[in-house]
Motif scaffolding. Structure first.
Motif, PDB file in Angstrom:
ATOM      1  N   SER A  60       0.888  -1.230  -0.123  1.00 46.63           N
ATOM      2  CA  SER A  60       0.037   0.029  -0.181  1.00 46.63           C
ATOM      3  C   SER A  60       0.853   1.200  -0.185  1.00 46.63           C
ATOM      4  O   SER A  60       0.320   2.324   0.187  1.00 46.63           O
ATOM      5  CB  SER A  60      -0.771   0.051   0.968  1.00 46.63           C
ATOM      6  N   GLY A  61       2.066   0.945  -0.252  1.00 47.67           N
ATOM      7  CA  GLY A  61       3.031   2.274  -0.114  1.00 47.67           C
ATOM      8  C   GLY A  61       2.748   3.473  -1.076  1.00 47.67           C
ATOM      9  O   GLY A  61       2.379   4.419  -0.906  1.00 47.67           O
TER      10      GLY A  61
ATOM     11  N   LEU B 177      -4.961  -4.835 -16.263  1.00 46.12           N
ATOM     12  CA  LEU B 177      -5.069  -5.763 -15.112  1.00 46.12           C
ATOM     13  C   LEU B 177      -4.696  -4.570 -13.903  1.00 46.12           C
ATOM     14  O   LEU B 177      -5.115  -4.759 -12.749  1.00 46.12           O
ATOM     15  CB  LEU B 177      -4.185  -6.975 -15.108  1.00 46.12           C
TER      16      LEU B 177
ATOM     17  N   ALA C 290      -7.554  -4.613 -11.206  1.00 42.17           N
ATOM     18  CA  ALA C 290      -7.171  -4.945 -10.021  1.00 42.17           C
ATOM     19  C   ALA C 290      -6.674  -3.642  -9.006  1.00 42.17           C
ATOM     20  O   ALA C 290      -6.928  -3.612  -7.692  1.00 42.17           O
ATOM     21  CB  ALA C 290      -5.956  -6.011  -9.695  1.00 42.17           C
ATOM     22  N   ASN C 291      -6.237  -2.709  -9.617  1.00 43.45           N
ATOM     23  CA  ASN C 291      -5.878  -1.482  -9.146  1.00 43.45           C
ATOM     24  C   ASN C 291      -4.707  -1.842  -8.035  1.00 43.45           C
ATOM     25  O   ASN C 291      -4.823  -1.278  -6.858  1.00 43.45           O
ATOM     26  CB  ASN C 291      -7.079  -0.628  -8.228  1.00 43.45           C
TER      27      ASN C 291
ATOM     28  N   ARG D  87       1.730  -5.996  -8.239  1.00 44.81           N
ATOM     29  CA  ARG D  87       2.211  -7.086  -7.416  1.00 44.81           C
ATOM     30  C   ARG D  87       3.432  -7.935  -8.512  1.00 44.81           C
ATOM     31  O   ARG D  87       2.834  -8.273  -9.531  1.00 44.81           O
ATOM     32  CB  ARG D  87       1.214  -8.112  -7.104  1.00 44.81           C
TER      33      ARG D  87
ATOM     34  N   MET E  27       1.956 -10.497 -11.273  1.00 50.41           N
ATOM     35  CA  MET E  27       0.720 -10.376 -11.142  1.00 50.41           C
ATOM     36  C   MET E  27      -0.257 -10.809 -12.523  1.00 50.41           C
ATOM     37  O   MET E  27      -1.555 -11.258 -12.169  1.00 50.41           O
ATOM     38  CB  MET E  27       0.335  -9.169 -10.933  1.00 50.41           C
TER      39      MET E  27
ATOM     40  N   GLN F 183       0.154 -13.900 -13.695  1.00 56.04           N
ATOM     41  CA  GLN F 183      -0.187 -15.492 -13.377  1.00 56.04           C
ATOM     42  C   GLN F 183      -0.674 -16.297 -14.394  1.00 56.04           C
ATOM     43  O   GLN F 183      -1.598 -16.858 -14.417  1.00 56.04           O
ATOM     44  CB  GLN F 183      -1.538 -15.340 -12.454  1.00 56.04           C
TER      45      GLN F 183
END
Lengths: 308, 379
Positions: A113-114, A208, A213-214, A217, A220, A222
């Protein structure tokens, strides 16, 4: 809302990233180049878009940069296979692992969440159309990037089948020697096609990270890039079928979620495998027919790999 | 490389491995003094992730820094991104060579390395966060953890009192006991103030896969949930999805009220400070060996040092609800206080806890069923 409508609406939203990537892969394969690094282009697009959208506050700039990042990575693949004559499979995978490493490294500040993206693309109901019964809910209550996907399908189709450059790209994938005879550069045409394909895959990744997903990661995507590559074959290199296939995959994803949320007792691991099983089944059923209709130069890639 | 060369190389490697195994085994033994760690002046913390992840590792880091206020003469060494393999042992060894006599190995998977280091250094106390030592606990070791389902029970009260649809959504990763206990406590808390409320669950199959989180959160909202909560390592996607749909949020790991200020209810967040302080004090006093911490130590609201606490309230939580939550918190702090006091039925109608029975921490740590009112399957 009813279960089928929910599943279809969520399938359209969930399948959009794969649709962009598979449209991109279609262009490259039509020119005779298979790009397993499409997953890497999606990763680069997802990170590029997220970083730019967070730092500038402009999601559309993010989408553009995401596309460029995806194109840049695909250009590396094009350089290796078109100009250096590297093995297409090996190069694609190398490019993917390069992207996995680089995006994990440069994206670390944006994990968690930085650095936050508050709102990228809001849902916007298309006036009039979203009032249509059933269809309105399924197709016209999404965000702008989903609609951009709708528009991209006919654009790619038109570019490939109704323009001169499209004809040249397809010829590069069917009868490359004809082009050489007429003075066109097959390497440049293939480079162009693969890079354009990477651009679309980058937008798929951007969707994405900032349209779905906002979040960013590492890794991500996948495996959605690989699904896109498989989808292109299932869709017989046709943009319209790519769209249908992407939505089918999206629906298989959303069906699992919808069943869980409605209290059906289904094994979660089985549900997570469902979209992949579906893809395998479809490929097996369709496989034999598609092989005959694949671009001729693409077939050579596999034949060379077998003999060499 | 020829086959013969490969074989020779493998044999060589195996020999080295065997020899080093013998070496470390021969050094073990119980020569731990009764006051091991007394007067410690340097404390090491190893963390599996970055110290600013807005989650598990940041909580550890903040807890470690909070010690400076209580123990101004003690130096705190920290190491981030320490993998759960032998690197962890190497990092701890480095801290010990710098003079650390107390080590906190704070990730679940750091346990093996922690045991190894503790065996090798009888004068050092090694504490491990979250895992369990299943053999005899060595005299210079201990594990510790809290009970996160207690604040989730309290957060459930806020959710149960605030929902309009009587449906709460829970996004989780895998049906492991800790998660199951969280979900059950959440539903029990909600039920305590709202007899009609249900908690619908959806599993992502990953601790952090943002697009799967989006799939699940969207499906829960479509199924009618108007409060979402989660057990995931990264939390922003579920919170944003709820916010976009106008649904309320119960947080996990961190106070994320800044993300959704109007729709934030409360959540379970970390506060390691008080427990770390107790542990460090015990070691400094030289009374760690044989103490309650020289074991698999678990805390809750009863001990007053639960590292999981309730996050600040959002504007939607009424004063009446806050009073109910305070009352429930006081109840959990009593000797017989628990979210799972019997009678307790699972969601298939089978009685799991008999009337009046209070399950132990260990029993709660081994839950393998969803309680009545939870929609979902642990399979």
């Amino acid at each position: 809302m009813s279960l089928p409508v929910d599943v279809l609406a969520a399938g359209v939203a969930g399948g959009t990233s794969i649709m962009f990537a598979a449209l991109g892969e279609t262009i490259g394969e039509r020119a005779g180049v298979i790009n397993l690094g499409i997953e890497g282009s999606m990763l680069a697009g997802a990170l590029g878009a997220y970083v730019v959208a967070v730092e500038t506050g402009s999601p559309w700039t993010g989408v553009l940069v995401g596309g460029i990042a995806g194109a840049a990575l695909a250009a590396v693949h094009a350089f290796l296979v078109v100009w250096r004559r590297a093995n297409q499979m090996a190069s694609g995978l190398t490019v993917l692992f390069l992207a996995l490493g680089l995006t994990a490294l440069f994206g670390v500040k944006y994990v968690g969440s930085g650095k936050k993206l508050d709102h990228a693309f809001d849902v916007w109901n298309v006036p009039v159309l979203h009032d249509l019964p059933v269809v309105g809910q399924i197709l016209f209550e999404h965000n702008a990037l989903v609609y951009l996907g709708f528009v991209t399908v006919p654009v790619v189709w038109f570019a490939l089948f109704k323009t001169r450059i499209g004809l040249l790209v397809r010829t590069a994938g069917e009868r490359a020697e004809t082009l050489t005879v007429h003075g066109y550069s097959v390497p440049w045409l293939r480079t162009l096609a693969v890079t354009c394909g990477g651009f679309l895959a980058g937008i798929g990744g951007a969707y994405l990270s900032i349209g779905y997903a906002n979040a960013w990661r590492e890794n991500m995507i996948q495996g959605k890039g690989f699904i896109a590559v498989a989808l292109v074959i299932f869709a017989v290199w046709s943009p319209v079928r790519v769209m249908a296939g992407a939505w089918l995959f999206g629906c298989a994803l959303s069906l699992g979620s919808a069943l869980q949320a409605r209290g059906y007792e289904v094994n979660q691991f089985l549900l997570q495998a469902l979209p992949f099983v579906l893809t395998l089944v479809v490929l097996t059923v369709i496989g034999r027919r598609t092989l005959s209709s694949s671009p001729a130069e693409l077939k050579k890639v596999f034949e060379n790999a077998e003999t060499g | 490389m020829s086959n013969r060369k490969t074989t020779a190389l493998l044999a060589g490697l195996a020999l080295i491995a065997a020899l080093s195994g013998c070496a470390s085994a021969s050094e073990s033994g119980s020569d731990v003094k009764d006051d091991a760690g007394k007067g410690v002046t340097k404390i090491g913390f190893i963390m599996v992730g970055p110290k600013d992840d807005y989650g598990y590792n940041q909580a550890v880091y903040e807890g470690s820094q909070a010690l400076k206020a209580d123990f101004p003469d003690v130096e705190i060494l920290t190491a981030e991104n320490v993998p759960e393999d032998d690197t962890a042992a190497t990092t701890m060894e480095q801290m010990i060579s710098k003079g650390a006599k107390l080590i906190f190995a704070t990730s679940y998977g750091h346990l093996d390395a922690a045991v190894k280091v503790a065996e090798k250094h009888p004068d050092v106390i090694v504490l491990q966060q979250g895992n369990t030592i299943t053999t005899d606990v060595p005299p210079n070791m201990g594990t510790y953890f809290g009970t996160v389902y207690e604040p989730m029970y309290l957060a459930g009260i806020a959710a149960g009192a605030s929902t309009k649809s009587d449906k709460l959504g829970y996004v989780y990763a895998f049906p492991i006991p800790q998660t199951i206990a969280n979900i059950n406590a959440f539903e029990r808390g909600a039920r305590s103030v709202n007899p009609d409320v249900e908690t619908i669950t959806a599993a992502t199959g990953s601790w952090c896969d943002p697009s799967a989180q989006k799939d699940k959160a969207a499906a829960l909202l479509k199924a009618g949930a108007d409060v979402l909560t989660q057990h995931q390592d990264c939390t922003a996607t579920v919170i944003n999805t709820a916010k976009e749909a106008g649904a309320m949020t119960v947080g996990y790991h961190a106070d994320a009220s800044a993300l959704t200020p109007d729709l934030w209810l409360t959540g379970a967040v970390w506060n390691w400070g008080p427990l770390y302080k107790q542990l460090v004090q015990k070691v400094i006093d030289g009374t760690f060996v044989g103490s309650e911490f020289n074991a698999n130590y678990r805390v809750g609201f009863k001990t007053g040092t639960n590292p999981f606490v309730l996050a600040p309230y959002g504007p939607l939580v009424s004063d009446d609800t806050k009073a109910k939550i305070e009352a429930a918190k006081a109840f959990l702090a009593t000797p017989d206080g628990s979210p799972f006091v019997g009678p307790l039925k699972d969601n298939k109608g089978k009685e799991q806890v008999a009337a009046g029975v209070v399950p132990t921490y260990a029993e709660n740590d081994a839950m393998d069923y969803f309680v009545d009112g939870v929609i979902g399957s642990v399979k």
